[in-house]
Write a protein that holds these residues in place. Structure first.
Motif, PDB file in Angstrom:
ATOM      1  N   TRP A   1     -39.242  16.613  79.668  1.00  0.00           N
ATOM      2  CA  TRP A   1     -38.301  17.926  78.736  1.00  0.00           C
ATOM      3  C   TRP A   1     -37.607  17.241  77.624  1.00  0.00           C
ATOM      4  CZ3 TRP A   1     -40.396  22.452  78.789  1.00  0.00           C
ATOM      5  CH2 TRP A   1     -40.486  22.642  79.566  1.00  0.00           C
ATOM      6  N   TYR A   2     -37.824  17.220  76.350  1.00  0.00           N
ATOM      7  CA  TYR A   2     -36.639  16.667  75.705  1.00  0.00           C
ATOM      8  C   TYR A   2     -36.574  17.996  74.165  1.00  0.00           C
ATOM      9  CZ  TYR A   2     -41.609  16.622  72.930  1.00  0.00           C
ATOM     10  OH  TYR A   2     -42.987  17.586  71.944  1.00  0.00           O
ATOM     11  N   VAL A   3     -35.318  17.661  73.756  1.00  0.00           N
ATOM     12  CA  VAL A   3     -34.863  18.672  72.538  1.00  0.00           C
ATOM     13  C   VAL A   3     -35.087  18.202  71.242  1.00  0.00           C
ATOM     14  CG1 VAL A   3     -33.362  20.172  71.447  1.00  0.00           C
ATOM     15  CG2 VAL A   3     -33.590  20.475  74.401  1.00  0.00           C
ATOM     16  N   HIS A   4     -35.570  18.389  69.803  1.00  0.00           N
ATOM     17  CA  HIS A   4     -35.964  18.176  69.136  1.00  0.00           C
ATOM     18  C   HIS A   4     -35.045  19.157  68.163  1.00  0.00           C
ATOM     19  CE1 HIS A   4     -38.819  20.569  67.653  1.00  0.00           C
ATOM     20  NE2 HIS A   4     -38.997  21.134  68.144  1.00  0.00           N
ATOM     21  N   GLY A   5     -34.038  18.482  66.624  1.00  0.00           N
ATOM     22  CA  GLY A   5     -33.636  18.806  65.925  1.00  0.00           C
ATOM     23  C   GLY A   5     -32.999  17.997  65.049  1.00  0.00           C
ATOM     24  N   GLY A  36     -39.213  20.407  74.210  1.00  0.00           N
ATOM     25  CA  GLY A  36     -40.625  19.617  74.478  1.00  0.00           C
ATOM     26  C   GLY A  36     -40.505  19.584  76.076  1.00  0.00           C
ATOM     27  N   LYS A  37     -42.170  18.601  76.320  1.00  0.00           N
ATOM     28  CA  LYS A  37     -42.618  18.235  77.871  1.00  0.00           C
ATOM     29  C   LYS A  37     -43.615  16.963  77.258  1.00  0.00           C
ATOM     30  CE  LYS A  37     -42.191  18.999  82.502  1.00  0.00           C
ATOM     31  NZ  LYS A  37     -43.102  17.588  83.652  1.00  0.00           N
ATOM     32  N   LYS A  38     -42.716  15.525  78.052  1.00  0.00           N
ATOM     33  CA  LYS A  38     -44.156  14.292  77.697  1.00  0.00           C
ATOM     34  C   LYS A  38     -45.009  14.400  78.836  1.00  0.00           C
ATOM     35  CE  LYS A  38     -40.334  12.245  74.284  1.00  0.00           C
ATOM     36  NZ  LYS A  38     -39.640  10.839  74.600  1.00  0.00           N
ATOM     37  N   THR A  39     -44.904  14.982  79.730  1.00  0.00           N
ATOM     38  CA  THR A  39     -45.117  15.051  80.760  1.00  0.00           C
ATOM     39  C   THR A  39     -45.934  16.138  81.946  1.00  0.00           C
ATOM     40  OG1 THR A  39     -43.299  15.762  82.190  1.00  0.00           O
ATOM     41  CG2 THR A  39     -43.638  13.408  81.747  1.00  0.00           C
ATOM     42  N   MET A  59     -45.855  19.939  77.017  1.00  0.00           N
ATOM     43  CA  MET A  59     -45.918  21.199  75.649  1.00  0.00           C
ATOM     44  C   MET A  59     -45.102  20.598  74.707  1.00  0.00           C
ATOM     45  SD  MET A  59     -45.386  23.883  79.096  1.00  0.00           S
ATOM     46  CE  MET A  59     -44.283  23.179  80.208  1.00  0.00           C
ATOM     47  N   TYR A  60     -44.420  21.812  73.148  1.00  0.00           N
ATOM     48  CA  TYR A  60     -44.046  21.384  72.476  1.00  0.00           C
ATOM     49  C   TYR A  60     -43.976  23.045  71.434  1.00  0.00           C
ATOM     50  CZ  TYR A  60     -42.946  20.244  67.621  1.00  0.00           C
ATOM     51  OH  TYR A  60     -41.951  20.025  66.829  1.00  0.00           O
ATOM     52  N   CYS A  61     -42.354  22.922  71.279  1.00  0.00           N
ATOM     53  CA  CYS A  61     -42.135  23.986  69.833  1.00  0.00           C
ATOM     54  C   CYS A  61     -41.406  24.083  68.949  1.00  0.00           C
ATOM     55  CB  CYS A  61     -41.878  25.259  70.906  1.00  0.00           C
ATOM     56  SG  CYS A  61     -40.452  24.987  71.327  1.00  0.00           S
ATOM     57  N   TRP A  62     -41.225  24.010  68.208  1.00  0.00           N
ATOM     58  CA  TRP A  62     -40.796  24.414  66.706  1.00  0.00           C
ATOM     59  C   TRP A  62     -40.590  25.709  66.212  1.00  0.00           C
ATOM     60  CZ3 TRP A  62     -41.920  24.321  61.869  1.00  0.00           C
ATOM     61  CH2 TRP A  62     -41.486  24.047  60.647  1.00  0.00           C
TER      62      TRP A  62
END
Length: 143
Positions: A86-90, A108-111, A138-141
């Protein structure tokens, strides 16, 4: 009215906080040259880093990017789903601007997600401007 000395002390304190914030997020102290237009993006903020930022007191739990869940809701989601990937972007706003802050634009989730993670992610973030799920991650923006 604040004196010049008081204003300079606030500026010094804000820069000190920005140094600590940027050390956690980017692995280096604040560097204005890396803030194009007063903004610097991050792509892979982990829950461990978020916990450190929360301890530092630089996260506004009510902050939200347009129609996204707010910072507190995103952190709660990550804490409920403590699997790897899991990660957060911004982005971060420079301490030189009056709106100095951290904004989460998405998650998002890279796995590969579990079935429950896929359901929970969809329920939480399906309103995002960009939303992708597949067997690899998974990914959302939110724009």
């Amino acid at each position: 009215m604040q004196s010049d000395k008081e204003v300079n002390m606030v500026d010094i304190m804000r820069l000190g906080v920005a140094d600590q914030r940027d050390e956690i997020i980017f692995g280096e102290v604040f560097n204005r040259k890396k803030y194009g237009g007063g903004l610097r993006r991050f792509d892979d903020l982990t829950l461990e880093q978020i916990d450190k930022l929360e301890e530092l007191g630089v996260l506004d739990m009510e902050e939200a990017q347009n129609y996204s869940p707010n910072t507190g809701e995103i952190i709660d989601f990550l804490r409920e789903h403590k699997t790897d990937g899991w990660y957060v972007h911004g982005y971060c706003i420079s301490p030189e601007r009056s709106d100095f802050r951290i904004t989460f634009e998405g998650v998002g989730k890279k796995t590969p997600p579990s079935k429950d993670e896929l359901i929970d992610f969809t329920n939480m973030f399906r309103g995002a401007d960009e939303f992708n799920v597949d067997k690899e991650g998974m990914y959302c923006w939110y724009d």
